[in-house]
Design a protein around this motif. Structure first.
Motif, PDB file in Angstrom:
ATOM      1  N   ARG A  45      30.447  72.367  38.137  1.00 43.64           N
ATOM      2  CA  ARG A  45      31.341  71.202  38.103  1.00 43.64           C
ATOM      3  C   ARG A  45      30.548  69.906  37.981  1.00 43.64           C
ATOM      4  N   ASN A  46      29.387  69.848  38.597  1.00 44.77           N
ATOM      5  CA  ASN A  46      28.584  68.632  38.580  1.00 44.77           C
ATOM      6  C   ASN A  46      27.568  68.580  37.448  1.00 44.77           C
ATOM      7  N   LYS A  47      27.508  69.638  36.643  1.00 44.42           N
ATOM      8  CA  LYS A  47      26.579  69.663  35.512  1.00 44.42           C
ATOM      9  C   LYS A  47      27.121  68.753  34.412  1.00 44.42           C
ATOM     10  N   PRO A  48      26.292  67.831  33.945  1.00 47.38           N
ATOM     11  CA  PRO A  48      26.772  66.945  32.884  1.00 47.38           C
ATOM     12  C   PRO A  48      27.032  67.732  31.598  1.00 47.38           C
ATOM     13  N   SER A  49      28.085  67.381  30.913  1.00 46.56           N
ATOM     14  CA  SER A  49      28.420  68.053  29.656  1.00 46.56           C
ATOM     15  C   SER A  49      27.479  67.577  28.556  1.00 46.56           C
ATOM     16  N   LEU A  50      27.436  68.331  27.469  1.00 43.28           N
ATOM     17  CA  LEU A  50      26.618  67.939  26.327  1.00 43.28           C
ATOM     18  C   LEU A  50      27.063  66.577  25.805  1.00 43.28           C
ATOM     19  N   ALA A  51      28.362  66.368  25.730  1.00 40.25           N
ATOM     20  CA  ALA A  51      28.871  65.080  25.245  1.00 40.25           C
ATOM     21  C   ALA A  51      28.389  63.932  26.130  1.00 40.25           C
ATOM     22  N   MET A  52      28.384  64.149  27.453  1.00 43.60           N
ATOM     23  CA  MET A  52      27.941  63.108  28.371  1.00 43.60           C
ATOM     24  C   MET A  52      26.440  62.849  28.194  1.00 43.60           C
ATOM     25  N   LEU A  53      25.655  63.919  28.039  1.00 46.13           N
ATOM     26  CA  LEU A  53      24.218  63.743  27.844  1.00 46.13           C
ATOM     27  C   LEU A  53      23.926  63.002  26.541  1.00 46.13           C
ATOM     28  N   LEU A  54      24.656  63.346  25.487  1.00 40.91           N
ATOM     29  CA  LEU A  54      24.464  62.650  24.214  1.00 40.91           C
ATOM     30  C   LEU A  54      24.832  61.174  24.338  1.00 40.91           C
ATOM     31  N   GLU A  55      25.902  60.907  25.046  1.00 42.48           N
ATOM     32  CA  GLU A  55      26.327  59.520  25.249  1.00 42.48           C
ATOM     33  C   GLU A  55      25.272  58.740  26.024  1.00 42.48           C
ATOM     34  N   ARG A  56      24.718  59.354  27.057  1.00 43.03           N
ATOM     35  CA  ARG A  56      23.710  58.678  27.880  1.00 43.03           C
ATOM     36  C   ARG A  56      22.413  58.410  27.120  1.00 43.03           C
ATOM     37  N   THR A  57      22.076  59.265  26.164  1.00 39.93           N
ATOM     38  CA  THR A  57      20.797  59.136  25.474  1.00 39.93           C
ATOM     39  C   THR A  57      20.920  58.479  24.103  1.00 39.93           C
ATOM     40  N   ARG A  58      22.131  58.168  23.696  1.00 40.85           N
ATOM     41  CA  ARG A  58      22.323  57.539  22.387  1.00 40.85           C
ATOM     42  C   ARG A  58      21.588  56.200  22.344  1.00 40.85           C
ATOM     43  N   GLY A  59      20.847  55.998  21.263  1.00 43.72           N
ATOM     44  CA  GLY A  59      20.158  54.732  21.058  1.00 43.72           C
ATOM     45  C   GLY A  59      18.792  54.632  21.701  1.00 43.72           C
ATOM     46  N   LEU A  60      18.311  55.695  22.332  1.00 43.65           N
ATOM     47  CA  LEU A  60      16.999  55.629  22.968  1.00 43.65           C
ATOM     48  C   LEU A  60      15.860  55.628  21.946  1.00 43.65           C
ATOM     49  N   TRP A  61      16.030  56.293  20.818  1.00 46.94           N
ATOM     50  CA  TRP A  61      14.986  56.371  19.786  1.00 46.94           C
ATOM     51  C   TRP A  61      14.923  55.044  19.048  1.00 46.94           C
ATOM     52  N   LYS A  62      13.760  54.421  19.061  1.00 48.96           N
ATOM     53  CA  LYS A  62      13.616  53.078  18.471  1.00 48.96           C
ATOM     54  C   LYS A  62      12.634  53.058  17.300  1.00 48.96           C
ATOM     55  N   ARG A  63      12.213  54.214  16.792  1.00 46.02           N
ATOM     56  CA  ARG A  63      11.186  54.250  15.750  1.00 46.02           C
ATOM     57  C   ARG A  63      11.759  54.497  14.356  1.00 46.02           C
ATOM     58  N   GLY A  64      12.948  54.074  14.105  1.00 45.85           N
ATOM     59  CA  GLY A  64      13.518  54.261  12.768  1.00 45.85           C
ATOM     60  C   GLY A  64      14.328  55.541  12.677  1.00 45.85           C
ATOM     61  N   ASP A  65      14.211  56.211  11.530  1.00 48.22           N
ATOM     62  CA  ASP A  65      14.999  57.407  11.240  1.00 48.22           C
ATOM     63  C   ASP A  65      14.434  58.607  12.014  1.00 48.22           C
ATOM     64  N   GLY A  66      15.163  59.063  12.994  1.00 49.08           N
ATOM     65  CA  GLY A  66      14.714  60.165  13.840  1.00 49.08           C
ATOM     66  C   GLY A  66      14.576  61.471  13.080  1.00 49.08           C
ATOM     67  N   LEU A  67      15.479  61.724  12.137  1.00 47.17           N
ATOM     68  CA  LEU A  67      15.401  62.960  11.360  1.00 47.17           C
ATOM     69  C   LEU A  67      14.155  62.969  10.485  1.00 47.17           C
ATOM     70  N   ALA A  68      13.838  61.841   9.871  1.00 40.81           N
ATOM     71  CA  ALA A  68      12.620  61.745   9.061  1.00 40.81           C
ATOM     72  C   ALA A  68      11.386  61.985   9.931  1.00 40.81           C
ATOM     73  N   TRP A  69      11.383  61.452  11.129  1.00 39.58           N
ATOM     74  CA  TRP A  69      10.269  61.648  12.062  1.00 39.58           C
ATOM     75  C   TRP A  69      10.107  63.133  12.399  1.00 39.58           C
ATOM     76  N   GLN A  70      11.223  63.814  12.684  1.00 33.09           N
ATOM     77  CA  GLN A  70      11.171  65.249  12.985  1.00 33.09           C
ATOM     78  C   GLN A  70      10.613  66.035  11.800  1.00 33.09           C
ATOM     79  N   ARG A  71      11.091  65.729  10.618  1.00 32.27           N
ATOM     80  CA  ARG A  71      10.619  66.450   9.423  1.00 32.27           C
ATOM     81  C   ARG A  71       9.120  66.245   9.218  1.00 32.27           C
ATOM     82  N   LYS A  72       8.647  65.035   9.456  1.00 31.58           N
ATOM     83  CA  LYS A  72       7.212  64.758   9.316  1.00 31.58           C
ATOM     84  C   LYS A  72       6.408  65.593  10.303  1.00 31.58           C
ATOM     85  N   LEU A  73       6.831  65.589  11.563  1.00 27.27           N
ATOM     86  CA  LEU A  73       6.123  66.366  12.577  1.00 27.27           C
ATOM     87  C   LEU A  73       6.169  67.859  12.284  1.00 27.27           C
TER      88      LEU A  73
END
Length: 80
Positions: A45-73
């Motif tokens: 009951r107290n476990k945060p849902s995926l939607a809540m975790l995504l909402e809390r972490t939205r906007g944390l990545w500040k280095r441009g296109d995150g998908l491009a960064w993943q593909r590079k790595l």
């Protein structure tokens, strides 16, 4: 294991004794199982849902296109 004392009304105690008889387990085992189930239920009951975790972490990545960064790595993995 830690011992503890609890107070139950007579109906709760009678139910607990009957449940122990039905299952063939000591009353203490029935109580431990009940506490374990309650803790598991509470954790779910107290476990945060995926939607809540995504909402809390939205906007944390500040280095441009995150998908491009993943593909590079991940492209570096293929170079080995």
């Amino acid at each position: 294991m830690v011992r503890t004392v609890i107070s139950l009304d007579s109906e709760e105690k009678a139910w607990l004794d009957e449940k122990a008889r039905e299952t063939g387990k000591p009353m203490t085992a029935v109580v431990r199982e009940a506490v374990a189930r309650y803790r598991a239920q509470d954790a779910k009951r107290n476990k945060p849902s995926l939607a809540m975790l995504l909402e809390r972490t939205r906007g944390l990545w500040k280095r441009g296109d995150g998908l491009a960064w993943q593909r590079k790595l991940r492209g570096e993995w293929d170079k080995r």
